[in-house]
Design an enzyme around this catalytic site. Sequence first.
Site, short mmCIF file in Angstrom:
data_model
loop_
_atom_site.label_atom_id
_atom_site.label_comp_id
_atom_site.label_asym_id
_atom_site.label_seq_id
_atom_site.Cartn_x
_atom_site.Cartn_y
_atom_site.Cartn_z
N GLY A 110 0.84 -1.21 0.00
CA GLY A 110 0.00 0.00 0.00
C GLY A 110 0.87 1.24 0.00
O GLY A 110 0.53 2.26 0.61
N GLY B 281 -0.10 5.30 -1.29
CA GLY B 281 -1.09 6.15 -0.63
C GLY B 281 -0.48 7.38 0.00
O GLY B 281 0.71 7.69 -0.20
N GLN B 282 -1.32 8.10 0.76
CA GLN B 282 -0.88 9.36 1.37
C GLN B 282 0.36 9.15 2.25
O GLN B 282 1.34 9.86 2.14
CB GLN B 282 -2.02 9.97 2.22
N ASP C 273 1.96 -1.95 -4.31
CA ASP C 273 0.59 -1.45 -4.19
C ASP C 273 -0.24 -2.19 -5.24
O ASP C 273 0.31 -2.82 -6.15
CB ASP C 273 0.54 0.07 -4.46
N ILE C 274 -1.55 -2.08 -5.12
CA ILE C 274 -2.43 -2.71 -6.11
C ILE C 274 -2.47 -1.88 -7.40
O ILE C 274 -2.94 -2.34 -8.43
CB ILE C 274 -3.84 -2.91 -5.51
N ASP D 169 -1.48 -7.40 -4.46
CA ASP D 169 -2.78 -7.29 -3.79
C ASP D 169 -2.62 -7.77 -2.35
O ASP D 169 -2.28 -8.94 -2.12
CB ASP D 169 -3.82 -8.13 -4.54
N TYR E 222 -14.61 0.86 9.82
CA TYR E 222 -13.16 1.13 9.85
C TYR E 222 -12.63 0.98 11.27
O TYR E 222 -11.63 0.28 11.51
CB TYR E 222 -12.93 2.54 9.32
N LYS F 155 -10.04 -1.77 12.81
CA LYS F 155 -8.77 -1.38 13.46
C LYS F 155 -8.69 -1.95 14.88
O LYS F 155 -7.63 -2.40 15.32
CB LYS F 155 -8.62 0.14 13.47
N ILE G 197 -3.78 12.70 9.37
CA ILE G 197 -2.44 13.05 8.89
C ILE G 197 -2.54 14.13 7.81
O ILE G 197 -3.29 13.99 6.85
CB ILE G 197 -1.71 11.81 8.32
#
Length: 316
Positions: free
Chosen positions: A9, A12-13, A35-36, A53, A143, A147, A173
């Site tokens: 991943g 991402g950000q 990453d995907i 994936d 979510y 977590k 973030i």
Amino acid sequence: MSTKVLIIGACGQIGTELTTALRNTYGVANVVASDIRKSESNVFNEGSFELLDARDKDAIQACVEKYKITDVYLMAALLSATAEKNPEFAWDLNMNSLLHVLNLAKDKIIKKVFWPSSIAVFGQNSPKNNTPQHTIMEPSTVYGISKLAGERWCEYYHKNYGVDVRSIRYPGIISWKANPGGGTTDYAVEIFHEAIKKGSYTCFLTEDTSLPMMFMDDAVHATISIMKAASTDIKVRSSYNIAATSFTPEELAAAITQLLPDFTITYEPDFRQKIADSWPASIDDSVASNDWNWSAKFDMKAIVSEMIVNLQRELV
Ligand code: NAD
């Protein structure tokens, strides 16, 4: 054996900036980004990149074996706002990717795991201000549920199988290099883009919604610090609270106006307001400070200045 890192991943950000920081720490040859999808950022034209994936355990294992990976940073997830639109998919991605990586560590195929949790693990019945490390946790979003379950799995794998897994509950973030990926705190990034491009912003949260926030440099520093700390110093094996600053959209807008005097803000709260209302307003991170010396460097004023200086250069 030297450290060889796989980031899952990575586009991402957070992953985009973490990739650069890990390469600076361990050397470009020792960091594999995956990453995907492949992002257009130049970051991914330097060093190794694999399409991967996070739901495919065999593919992760093959990549780990190909590059002789020791440490995995699992950043792939569906974030809070996006997850509410597709709860079962969010559960599948967020949970199974973690179990795949934990099982690779249990089987001694990798040595160390970093997995981020979130302030979303808390809920309506948690103390809202200065939320402690250990307290009532009743998340109301898929979510947050994923977590919190992930945190319990991390501690379980550490206690029962000796897995060296380390985790941080990131707040919202704020960064300028890569766009946020569908969270409830995204407003605190979008506001800067719109302030510079249009001089105005319509916020999807009410003006008085206080949320814990952190500048990307602090988040990346925390991530690398906890992974470099001595194993004996990491006494919490679910996930650590960390904090930098907390502010409302109104306070952020006022700070932006100090540098961009013509900036205006309006408020049109949407479904994300309910999510934000269930989260803490501020976080007590004293356990992380005591255990592995954590402290943040950027307060709201410093964040606003960094965002405006860098985005003015990038966007104008
Ligand atoms: P992001 O959405 O910006 O990036 C996630 C990345 O995962 C994307 O590049 C996406 O393409 C990739 N991805 C999605 N599905 C995948 C799959 N099946 N396989 C491989 N990759 C896949 O998220 P982020 O903001 O960088 O967050 C990283 C982690 O930090 C997540 O676990 C998130 O929950 C956590 N976190 C982030 C914040 C925040 O404010 N950004 C706050 C708290 C926690």
